[in-house]
Scaffold this motif. Structure first.
Motif, mmCIF file in Angstrom:
data_model
loop_
_atom_site.group_PDB
_atom_site.id
_atom_site.type_symbol
_atom_site.label_atom_id
_atom_site.label_comp_id
_atom_site.label_asym_id
_atom_site.label_seq_id
_atom_site.Cartn_x
_atom_site.Cartn_y
_atom_site.Cartn_z
ATOM 1 N N ASP A 50 50.260 56.290 49.903
ATOM 2 C CA ASP A 50 49.642 55.119 50.502
ATOM 3 C C ASP A 50 49.199 54.138 49.430
ATOM 4 O OD1 ASP A 50 49.925 56.123 53.084
ATOM 5 O OD2 ASP A 50 48.028 57.205 52.982
ATOM 6 N N THR A 52 46.701 51.479 47.704
ATOM 7 C CA THR A 52 45.248 51.324 47.643
ATOM 8 C C THR A 52 44.887 49.920 48.116
ATOM 9 O OG1 THR A 52 45.443 50.728 45.309
ATOM 10 C CG2 THR A 52 44.940 53.011 45.804
ATOM 11 N N CYS A 53 43.625 49.707 48.444
ATOM 12 C CA CYS A 53 43.167 48.430 49.020
ATOM 13 C C CYS A 53 43.653 47.228 48.212
ATOM 14 C CB CYS A 53 41.644 48.404 49.093
ATOM 15 S SG CYS A 53 41.002 49.492 50.375
ATOM 16 N N ASN A 54 44.242 46.288 48.928
ATOM 17 C CA ASN A 54 44.696 45.011 48.358
ATOM 18 C C ASN A 54 45.661 45.171 47.188
ATOM 19 O OD1 ASN A 54 43.060 43.572 50.224
ATOM 20 N ND2 ASN A 54 41.293 43.976 48.910
ATOM 21 N N GLN A 55 46.386 46.263 47.147
ATOM 22 C CA GLN A 55 47.363 46.508 46.083
ATOM 23 C C GLN A 55 48.749 46.693 46.708
ATOM 24 O OE1 GLN A 55 46.616 47.063 42.654
ATOM 25 N NE2 GLN A 55 44.460 46.586 42.975
ATOM 26 N N THR A 94 52.883 47.279 50.150
ATOM 27 C CA THR A 94 51.489 47.101 50.545
ATOM 28 C C THR A 94 51.173 48.078 51.667
ATOM 29 O OG1 THR A 94 52.119 45.378 52.109
ATOM 30 C CG2 THR A 94 51.471 44.658 49.904
ATOM 31 N N ALA A 95 49.896 48.243 51.971
ATOM 32 C CA ALA A 95 49.484 49.143 53.046
ATOM 33 C C ALA A 95 50.074 48.663 54.368
ATOM 34 C CB ALA A 95 47.961 49.188 53.128
#
Length: 114
Positions: A50, A52-55, A94-95
């Motif tokens: 997964d 990571t946030c905003n990556q 992205t996520a």
């Protein structure tokens, strides 16, 4: 009516035991149309990482088997790329959820969701 179509109709009517694995498409004298239900084209996503946030550091391994290479992979929102059979690492995602479509050289497709 195309003579090939007439032949297939006649064969179906008079030779019920006739099994055709490859038939010719209407209007094409050179290109066989493959029965995709017998090609066993498959794609499996493994080792899903997964993001990571905003990556955009998500990834997964796609294992393609069956069908006839080379293959074309379309990832929703990410475009299309050529891949080979075996394992291909898909990176920089992205996520989110992705729909995958694998198309082989015979125009058969397999789909998956990641």
């Amino acid at each position: 009516m195309d003579t090939r179509i007439n032949f297939l109709i006649a064969a179906r009517n008079f030779l019920p035991m006739l099994a055709l694995c490859i038939v010719y498409a209407c209007g094409s004298d050179d290109e066989p149309m493959v029965d995709c239900s017998t090609t066993n084209l498959q794609g499996t996503a493994n080792n899903i990482m997964d993001a990571t946030c905003n990556q955009d550091n998500g990834s997964f391994e796609l294992n393609v088997s069956g069908g006839s290479g080379p293959y074309e992979l379309t990832i929703s929102g990410s475009g299309t790329q050529s891949i080979q059979s075996g394992i291909t690492v898909i990176e920089n995602l992205t996520a989110g959820s992705y729909s995958l479509t694998i198309r082989d050289s015979d125009n058969c497709t397999a789909t998956a969701n990641v």
